[in-house]
Design a protein around this motif. Structure first.
Motif, PDB file in Angstrom:
ATOM      1  N   ARG A   1     -42.985 -34.305 -73.035  1.00  0.00           N
ATOM      2  CA  ARG A   1     -43.622 -33.578 -71.939  1.00  0.00           C
ATOM      3  C   ARG A   1     -43.983 -32.185 -72.449  1.00  0.00           C
ATOM      4  NH1 ARG A   1     -41.947 -33.720 -67.321  1.00  0.00           N
ATOM      5  NH2 ARG A   1     -40.470 -35.434 -67.463  1.00  0.00           N
ATOM      6  N   GLY A   2     -44.837 -31.482 -71.701  1.00  0.00           N
ATOM      7  CA  GLY A   2     -45.222 -30.124 -72.082  1.00  0.00           C
ATOM      8  C   GLY A   2     -44.373 -29.100 -71.352  1.00  0.00           C
ATOM      9  N   ARG A   3     -43.913 -28.088 -72.077  1.00  0.00           N
ATOM     10  CA  ARG A   3     -43.093 -27.036 -71.459  1.00  0.00           C
ATOM     11  C   ARG A   3     -43.955 -26.106 -70.604  1.00  0.00           C
ATOM     12  NH1 ARG A   3     -41.410 -26.713 -76.747  1.00  0.00           N
ATOM     13  NH2 ARG A   3     -42.625 -24.807 -76.984  1.00  0.00           N
ATOM     14  N   GLY A   4     -45.240 -25.958 -70.985  1.00  0.00           N
ATOM     15  CA  GLY A   4     -46.118 -24.988 -70.331  1.00  0.00           C
ATOM     16  C   GLY A   4     -46.313 -23.775 -71.215  1.00  0.00           C
ATOM     17  N   CYS A   5     -47.562 -23.426 -71.512  1.00  0.00           N
ATOM     18  CA  CYS A   5     -47.857 -22.276 -72.368  1.00  0.00           C
ATOM     19  C   CYS A   5     -49.212 -21.699 -71.964  1.00  0.00           C
ATOM     20  CB  CYS A   5     -47.870 -22.702 -73.842  1.00  0.00           C
ATOM     21  SG  CYS A   5     -49.185 -23.897 -74.255  1.00  0.00           S
ATOM     22  N   ASP A   6     -49.626 -20.653 -72.661  1.00  0.00           N
ATOM     23  CA  ASP A   6     -50.910 -20.018 -72.343  1.00  0.00           C
ATOM     24  C   ASP A   6     -52.080 -20.965 -72.570  1.00  0.00           C
ATOM     25  OD1 ASP A   6     -49.588 -17.710 -71.684  1.00  0.00           O
ATOM     26  OD2 ASP A   6     -49.890 -16.750 -73.634  1.00  0.00           O
ATOM     27  N   GLN A   7     -51.974 -21.816 -73.578  1.00  0.00           N
ATOM     28  CA  GLN A   7     -53.077 -22.720 -73.901  1.00  0.00           C
ATOM     29  C   GLN A   7     -53.350 -23.707 -72.770  1.00  0.00           C
ATOM     30  OE1 GLN A   7     -55.051 -22.581 -76.685  1.00  0.00           O
ATOM     31  NE2 GLN A   7     -53.967 -20.676 -77.096  1.00  0.00           N
ATOM     32  N   CYS A   8     -52.303 -24.113 -72.045  1.00  0.00           N
ATOM     33  CA  CYS A   8     -52.474 -25.111 -70.965  1.00  0.00           C
ATOM     34  C   CYS A   8     -52.298 -24.483 -69.589  1.00  0.00           C
ATOM     35  CB  CYS A   8     -51.500 -26.271 -71.149  1.00  0.00           C
ATOM     36  SG  CYS A   8     -49.748 -25.797 -71.118  1.00  0.00           S
ATOM     37  N   ARG A   9     -52.354 -23.138 -69.509  1.00  0.00           N
ATOM     38  CA  ARG A   9     -52.215 -22.409 -68.244  1.00  0.00           C
ATOM     39  C   ARG A   9     -50.899 -22.725 -67.546  1.00  0.00           C
ATOM     40  NH1 ARG A   9     -57.200 -24.436 -68.818  1.00  0.00           N
ATOM     41  NH2 ARG A   9     -56.631 -26.303 -67.657  1.00  0.00           N
ATOM     42  N   GLY A  10     -49.873 -23.013 -68.341  1.00  0.00           N
ATOM     43  CA  GLY A  10     -48.539 -23.248 -67.799  1.00  0.00           C
ATOM     44  C   GLY A  10     -48.330 -24.605 -67.177  1.00  0.00           C
ATOM     45  N   THR A  11     -49.306 -25.518 -67.298  1.00  0.00           N
ATOM     46  CA  THR A  11     -49.190 -26.828 -66.652  1.00  0.00           C
ATOM     47  C   THR A  11     -48.476 -27.854 -67.509  1.00  0.00           C
ATOM     48  OG1 THR A  11     -51.319 -27.612 -67.512  1.00  0.00           O
ATOM     49  CG2 THR A  11     -51.339 -26.405 -65.413  1.00  0.00           C
ATOM     50  N   GLY A  12     -48.459 -27.661 -68.835  1.00  0.00           N
ATOM     51  CA  GLY A  12     -47.891 -28.662 -69.734  1.00  0.00           C
ATOM     52  C   GLY A  12     -48.893 -29.737 -70.121  1.00  0.00           C
ATOM     53  N   TYR A  13     -50.108 -29.670 -69.574  1.00  0.00           N
ATOM     54  CA  TYR A  13     -51.147 -30.661 -69.878  1.00  0.00           C
ATOM     55  C   TYR A  13     -52.418 -29.951 -70.323  1.00  0.00           C
ATOM     56  CZ  TYR A  13     -48.218 -33.877 -67.137  1.00  0.00           C
ATOM     57  OH  TYR A  13     -47.188 -34.633 -66.649  1.00  0.00           O
ATOM     58  N   ARG A  14     -53.161 -30.636 -71.178  1.00  0.00           N
ATOM     59  CA  ARG A  14     -54.445 -30.075 -71.607  1.00  0.00           C
ATOM     60  C   ARG A  14     -55.390 -31.220 -71.953  1.00  0.00           C
ATOM     61  NH1 ARG A  14     -55.508 -25.967 -76.683  1.00  0.00           N
ATOM     62  NH2 ARG A  14     -57.639 -25.384 -76.116  1.00  0.00           N
ATOM     63  N   GLY A  15     -56.440 -31.369 -71.158  1.00  0.00           N
ATOM     64  CA  GLY A  15     -57.394 -32.449 -71.378  1.00  0.00           C
ATOM     65  C   GLY A  15     -56.918 -33.752 -70.756  1.00  0.00           C
ATOM     66  N   ARG A  16     -57.808 -34.752 -70.803  1.00  0.00           N
ATOM     67  CA  ARG A  16     -57.480 -36.055 -70.227  1.00  0.00           C
ATOM     68  C   ARG A  16     -57.901 -37.182 -71.165  1.00  0.00           C
ATOM     69  NH1 ARG A  16     -59.716 -36.210 -64.154  1.00  0.00           N
ATOM     70  NH2 ARG A  16     -61.512 -35.178 -65.083  1.00  0.00           N
ATOM     71  N   THR A  17     -57.320 -38.338 -70.951  1.00  0.00           N
ATOM     72  CA  THR A  17     -57.698 -39.539 -71.684  1.00  0.00           C
ATOM     73  C   THR A  17     -57.675 -40.706 -70.714  1.00  0.00           C
ATOM     74  OG1 THR A  17     -57.282 -40.841 -73.682  1.00  0.00           O
ATOM     75  CG2 THR A  17     -55.352 -40.204 -72.393  1.00  0.00           C
ATOM     76  N   GLY A  18     -58.277 -41.825 -71.117  1.00  0.00           N
ATOM     77  CA  GLY A  18     -58.356 -42.967 -70.226  1.00  0.00           C
ATOM     78  C   GLY A  18     -57.225 -43.961 -70.438  1.00  0.00           C
ATOM     79  N   ILE A  19     -56.850 -44.654 -69.371  1.00  0.00           N
ATOM     80  CA  ILE A  19     -56.017 -45.855 -69.487  1.00  0.00           C
ATOM     81  C   ILE A  19     -56.838 -46.997 -68.890  1.00  0.00           C
ATOM     82  CG2 ILE A  19     -53.801 -44.663 -69.492  1.00  0.00           C
ATOM     83  CD1 ILE A  19     -53.466 -45.379 -66.548  1.00  0.00           C
ATOM     84  N   TYR A  20     -56.719 -48.186 -69.480  1.00  0.00           N
ATOM     85  CA  TYR A  20     -57.681 -49.245 -69.192  1.00  0.00           C
ATOM     86  C   TYR A  20     -57.008 -50.581 -68.888  1.00  0.00           C
ATOM     87  CZ  TYR A  20     -60.765 -45.807 -71.280  1.00  0.00           C
ATOM     88  OH  TYR A  20     -61.446 -44.645 -71.566  1.00  0.00           O
ATOM     89  N   GLU A  21     -57.752 -51.388 -68.111  1.00  0.00           N
ATOM     90  CA  GLU A  21     -57.334 -52.741 -67.759  1.00  0.00           C
ATOM     91  C   GLU A  21     -58.583 -53.621 -67.909  1.00  0.00           C
ATOM     92  OE1 GLU A  21     -54.636 -53.497 -64.250  1.00  0.00           O
ATOM     93  OE2 GLU A  21     -56.528 -54.199 -63.397  1.00  0.00           O
ATOM     94  N   LEU A  22     -58.672 -54.338 -69.025  1.00  0.00           N
ATOM     95  CA  LEU A  22     -59.858 -55.147 -69.311  1.00  0.00           C
ATOM     96  C   LEU A  22     -59.617 -56.592 -68.894  1.00  0.00           C
ATOM     97  CD1 LEU A  22     -62.691 -55.358 -70.456  1.00  0.00           C
ATOM     98  CD2 LEU A  22     -61.692 -55.718 -72.728  1.00  0.00           C
TER      99      LEU A  22
END
Length: 564
Positions: free
Chosen positions: A485-506
């Motif tokens: 998990r992300g602790r939170g930092c300046d790069q992610c505005r304290g959220t612990g997340y940065r960017g998104r990716t897909g999850i799929y069901e084919l």
């Protein structure tokens, strides 16, 4: 506070200090009779003394301290109810607060209005000291420009922009929209959203506030908001930019804005709806650089990607991508089109709107106002001898029927649908009125997808899974599995997340599935068969990404539902 006045005159003090001469005092006094200036102003006008010389003498004349540039505190104490605008207007600044005594610096110690105002605004006793006006303004700038946000600096000094309730004066609304501070304010909201990589800006009026939120990585975050009194000005500016009717505030409207920022072209779709407290605005930011990504960068697992690429190479049939609004369906379809965009293929799309211009692809934007809908456009597209057709969304039976006929006549058709999972697309088509035997004949596969936030790589840290997390997800965790998990930092505005990716069901359509379609099997039966045949569900694909350290269990639970 009463100012204690010395019996010595200003001229006497200046002469005693050797700053000027009796002759210059006489000349200055003579000048005051014709110009109406005060003695100090006349002396400065004659070049006999400086402004600072006069202020120091005035301070001595009235037994007041004089503070130089270095003697004023930095930063100044910030006093409630004393705005930077007021301090600059009257050239006064707080120096100290000692209990109920406020000490302020001014260049006009004899102005009684300043003392009375400060007492009234602060509820404190006021003590005056003297300082040069440019020194006071520098101290105010040092204190407030560093602490004030860009939005506060724009809003400072803006007057109440509201007209009378119910006023329909278009000229008044247009005048507000063209005022420089309003333009800067709206530009700041858009630029800040683009810099934060937001997908949407929400501007919502309430009784006492004007709420601004950005949707970043799928989550809404509150932002600094302009004052409620600027509601009409901000709304009018946005509607003017989007070429809407600024006088119409009772009906929903849609518009579009195109902006370029630091070399990036961003299209903004604007939607307004009337509420009890004014118009609510949502601005969807369509960044052309982020809408188009190759399939390999969308988060497909190796096996899923291989099977999906095989489906998009089929000569004919229908391939559907499903998911809620904002789940990345258009980006996936653009990546698929780019993959098969070869000189020997003709590709035509009809979209609402065209979010990214693909080289070598004929793209048509729908225009319902003139009758160009998905159905009417698709009817004419099939006469253009295409090999591949992309329909932005299947919304009604007419569009379904034409898409099916196109697939039956040798075209490969891509489209999107709003369903919770991949097998759910089949009952959805049947609910629209599509005949089961036609769906079974042309449907080649369904891809369901969601977007999950990526763990910030800068602050990623190990986080062993809890038994409750594993149970909620419905998976079996191998021994020693390591999650993050992300602790939170300046790069992610304290959220612990940065960017998104897909999850799929084919969900490929096999002969067994076609049999279920023909007998109108329920979504539950079809899904059960798909899972038995080895279809990785959205949750299983998300779990695989959690084990790879890409995302968290919380994210998977947020965007998916329990597997049956």
């Amino acid at each position: 506070m009463a100012i204690v006045t010395s019996t010595r005159l200003l001229g006497e003090i200046l002469i005693a200090d050797g700053i000027t001469t009796p002759e210059m005092i006489a000349l200055a006094l003579n000048r005051t009779r014709t110009t109406g200036e005060r003695l100090g102003e006349a002396l400065v006008g004659l070049g006999a003394v400086t402004k600072e010389d006069v202020l120091r003498a005035v301070a001595r004349q009235h037994n007041l301290p004089y503070l130089s540039r270095d003697e004023l505190p930095s930063p100044l104490p910030v006093i409630k109810n004393l705005s930077p605008k007021y301090l600059r207007q009257y050239v006064v600044c707080p120096v100290t607060v000692d209990g109920s005594l406020l000490t302020v610096a001014t260049s006009e110690p004899l102005n009684p209005v300043i003392v009375d105002d400060l007492r009234q605004w602060t509820g404190l006793s006021v003590r005056i000291v003297v300082s040069a006006p440019e020194v006071i303004l520098e101290a105010i700038d040092r204190t407030y420009d560093g602490a004030a946000t860009p939005l506060q600096r724009i809003v400072e000094g803006m007057e109440d922009e509201r007209g009378p309730e119910g006023e329909e004066d278009v000229n008044h609304l247009r005048d507000m929209a063209f005022e420089a501070p309003v333009i800067r304010l709206v530009n700041l909201l858009v630029e800040s959203a683009i810099a934060a990589e937001a997908s949407d800006i929400h501007i919502e009026p309430f009784e006492d506030t004007l709420r601004v939120r950005y949707r970043i990585d799928g989550i809404l975050y509150d932002q600094e908001s302009p004052p409620r009194r600027l509601r009409d000005a901000v709304t009018s500016r946005i509607k003017l930019m989007a070429e809407m009717n600024i006088a119409e505030r009772r009906l929903p409207q849609d518009g579009r804005i195109r902006v370029s920022l630091h070399g990036r072209r961003v299209d903004i779709r604007v939607s307004t709806i009337p509420t009890v407290h004014g118009e609510s605005i949502v601005m969807r930011l369509l960044d052309r650089q982020s809408v188009f990504l190759p399939l390999e960068r969308l988060g497909f697992g190796a096996e899923t990607l291989k099977r999906f690429e095989a489906l998009i190479e089929r000569p004919h049939g229908i391939l559907l991508v499903t998911g809620p609004t904002g789940s990345g369906k258009t980006t996936t379809l653009y990546g698929a089109l780019d993959k098969i965009n070869l000189p020997e293929r003709k590709i035509i799309t009809i979209e609402d709107p065209v979010e990214y211009q693909l080289k070598g692809v004929n793209q048509i934007p729908v225009k319902p106002k003139i009758g160009l809908t998905f159905a009417t456009g698709l009817r004419h597209i099939v006469r253009q001898d295409p090999d591949v057709i992309l329909v932005g969304e299947i919304r009604d039976l007419e569009t379904v029927d034409i898409a099916i006929q196109a697939a039956l006549t040798g075209h490969l058709v891509f489209s999107t649908l709003h369903t919770n999972d991949a097998p759910g697309a089949i009952p959805r088509l049947q609910d629209m009125g599509a005949e089961p035997y036609l769906v079974a004949s042309v449907l080649e596969g369904v891809l369901a997808q969601r977007l999950v936030r990526r763990i910030c790589p800068e602050c990623r840290t190990p986080a062993p899974p809890t038994a409750s997390d594993i149970e909620a997800l419905g998976v079996v965790a191998p021994p020693g599995v390591q999650l993050y998990r992300g602790r939170g930092c300046d790069q992610c505005r304290g959220t612990g997340y940065r960017g998104r990716t897909g999850i799929y069901e084919l969900f490929p359509i096999t002969e067994d599935v076609r049999s279920l379609i023909l007998r109108r099997a329920s979504s539950r039966e079809i899904r059960h068969l798909a899972i038995e045949a080895g279809m990785p569900t959205l949750r299983l694909d998300g779990w695989a990404k959690a084990c790879e350290g890409v995302t968290t269990i919380e994210e998977i639970l947020r965007v998916t539902q329990e597997d049956a």
